[in-house]
Design a protein around this motif. Structure first.
Motif, PDB file in Angstrom:
ATOM      1  N   ARG A 156      17.138   0.522  10.102  1.00 27.58           N
ATOM      2  CA  ARG A 156      18.450   0.229   9.493  1.00 27.58           C
ATOM      3  C   ARG A 156      18.571  -1.260   9.180  1.00 27.58           C
ATOM      4  N   ILE A 157      18.069  -2.118  10.089  1.00 26.84           N
ATOM      5  CA  ILE A 157      18.139  -3.561   9.840  1.00 26.84           C
ATOM      6  C   ILE A 157      17.365  -3.907   8.563  1.00 26.84           C
ATOM      7  N   MET A 194      17.096  -6.524  -1.230  1.00 23.55           N
ATOM      8  CA  MET A 194      17.379  -7.956  -1.222  1.00 23.55           C
ATOM      9  C   MET A 194      16.126  -8.780  -0.970  1.00 23.55           C
ATOM     10  N   ILE A 195      15.442  -8.561   0.172  1.00 22.78           N
ATOM     11  CA  ILE A 195      14.254  -9.387   0.388  1.00 22.78           C
ATOM     12  C   ILE A 195      13.157  -8.970  -0.581  1.00 22.78           C
ATOM     13  N   GLY A 196      12.390  -9.986  -1.018  1.00 19.16           N
ATOM     14  CA  GLY A 196      11.291  -9.749  -1.942  1.00 19.16           C
ATOM     15  C   GLY A 196       9.960  -9.955  -1.251  1.00 19.16           C
ATOM     16  N   ARG A 197       9.121 -10.795  -1.826  1.00 20.52           N
ATOM     17  CA  ARG A 197       7.767 -11.008  -1.312  1.00 20.52           C
ATOM     18  C   ARG A 197       7.795 -11.622   0.089  1.00 20.52           C
ATOM     19  N   LEU A 198       6.758 -11.329   0.839  1.00 17.26           N
ATOM     20  CA  LEU A 198       6.499 -12.091   2.069  1.00 17.26           C
ATOM     21  C   LEU A 198       5.879 -13.408   1.627  1.00 17.26           C
ATOM     22  N   ASN A 199       6.638 -14.482   1.742  1.00 12.95           N
ATOM     23  CA  ASN A 199       6.125 -15.783   1.305  1.00 12.95           C
ATOM     24  C   ASN A 199       5.026 -16.278   2.221  1.00 12.95           C
ATOM     25  N   VAL A 208       7.772  -1.051   5.999  1.00 11.74           N
ATOM     26  CA  VAL A 208       8.705  -1.744   5.106  1.00 11.74           C
ATOM     27  C   VAL A 208       7.865  -2.226   3.935  1.00 11.74           C
ATOM     28  N   GLU A 209       8.176  -1.717   2.742  1.00 12.54           N
ATOM     29  CA  GLU A 209       7.343  -2.029   1.579  1.00 12.54           C
ATOM     30  C   GLU A 209       7.882  -3.252   0.849  1.00 12.54           C
ATOM     31  N   LEU A 210       7.129  -4.328   0.902  1.00 14.07           N
ATOM     32  CA  LEU A 210       7.474  -5.540   0.153  1.00 14.07           C
ATOM     33  C   LEU A 210       6.587  -5.578  -1.091  1.00 14.07           C
ATOM     34  N   PRO A 211       6.938  -6.398  -2.088  1.00 13.85           N
ATOM     35  CA  PRO A 211       6.150  -6.390  -3.329  1.00 13.85           C
ATOM     36  C   PRO A 211       4.680  -6.756  -3.117  1.00 13.85           C
ATOM     37  N   ALA A 235      15.539  -3.775   2.086  1.00  6.46           N
ATOM     38  CA  ALA A 235      14.143  -3.478   1.722  1.00  6.46           C
ATOM     39  C   ALA A 235      13.921  -1.967   1.645  1.00  6.46           C
ATOM     40  N   ARG A 236      12.801  -1.575   1.042  1.00  6.50           N
ATOM     41  CA  ARG A 236      12.424  -0.164   0.970  1.00  6.50           C
ATOM     42  C   ARG A 236      11.671   0.198   2.238  1.00  6.50           C
ATOM     43  N   VAL A 237      12.112   1.228   2.905  1.00  5.56           N
ATOM     44  CA  VAL A 237      11.632   1.566   4.243  1.00  5.56           C
ATOM     45  C   VAL A 237      11.191   3.028   4.254  1.00  5.56           C
ATOM     46  N   SER A 238      10.013   3.306   4.807  1.00  9.72           N
ATOM     47  CA  SER A 238       9.500   4.685   4.856  1.00  9.72           C
ATOM     48  C   SER A 238      10.171   5.474   5.975  1.00  9.72           C
ATOM     49  N   GLU A 239       9.903   6.765   5.990  1.00 12.14           N
ATOM     50  CA  GLU A 239      10.304   7.587   7.142  1.00 12.14           C
ATOM     51  C   GLU A 239       9.493   7.182   8.369  1.00 12.14           C
ATOM     52  N   ALA A 240      10.026   7.446   9.552  1.00 16.11           N
ATOM     53  CA  ALA A 240       9.277   7.211  10.787  1.00 16.11           C
ATOM     54  C   ALA A 240       8.240   8.323  10.972  1.00 16.11           C
ATOM     55  N   VAL A 241       7.029   7.918  11.353  1.00 18.55           N
ATOM     56  CA  VAL A 241       5.944   8.889  11.573  1.00 18.55           C
ATOM     57  C   VAL A 241       5.382   8.685  12.977  1.00 18.55           C
TER      58      VAL A 241
END
Lengths: 134, 134
Positions: A20-21, B1-6, A46-49, A28-34
């Protein structure tokens, strides 16, 4: 030798709260828990670019992150994972420099289905380093 | 909101030794060490294909990483830095959720010459989070 930063792993006590945080507070885009019982953790990505954050919650009494959470009650950054093209060549090069590989020294299949090794934090600036075959 | 990991920042006692570990043992591209007296640290950047590792050595008695190194004698992962498009909008959104921004709450110019803020570890899974204007 090391290539991309595959992920940063953050150990947490409550992966639903941590998700949730990252999803609601940080957007951010967050997957399901596995649940990954063979690794003793439940994971959320947590998928970052450019890379990902791996949230880890202990699963079971023998979880490899139980001790870390005893010492870090709020959770914290547990390890970084670098990709290598050839994990056996990387291991042999590291061993030749005197660096210590954890466990048997043979790669295991990690949470992403690829061979991984962990390196001793004392040899790498106090940081637990995972190497993953790219 | 957050983007790349800098970047991922790793606090170390001896940045020359840490540079050698990343350059010679791990085979990465490593910058020269740069003293940043206004930030109380000397920095080295490890350039990975998708992000960077920032090695931090304390500079001066008031260095912001002195306490961390007292608790973590071998060094360790100090913080993660996420990029945001609009740091003031990000701050206001975070404050509205009840999250705590460290210091005055006003962005300062960070080690890369861009506005940055730090968020309270207790609100972010025990992890010190830096936000940097992209």
């Amino acid at each position: 030798m090391i290539g991309r930063l595959n992920h940063v792993a953050i150990a947490v006590r409550d992966i639903a709260a941590a998700s949730r945080i990252y999803r609601d507070t940080l957007g951010a885009r967050v997957s399901e828990a596995v649940a990954q019982p063979e690794h003793g953790v439940t994971t959320v990505f947590v998928e970052l670019p450019n890379t990902k954050i791996e949230l880890l919650e202990p699963l079971g009494d023998g979880s490899p992150i139980n001790k870390f959470l005893e010492r870090n009650a709020d959770g914290g950054i547990h390890h970084v994972c670098y990709e290598v093209d050839d994990i056996l060549a990387a291991r042999d090069r590291l061993l030749a420099t005197g660096a210590r590989v954890l466990g048997s020294g043979e790669p295991k299949i990690g949470a992403h289905g690829k061979p991984v090794l962990f390196l001793h934090p004392k040899d790498f600036c106090g940081t637990l380093v995972e190497l993953e075959q790219a």
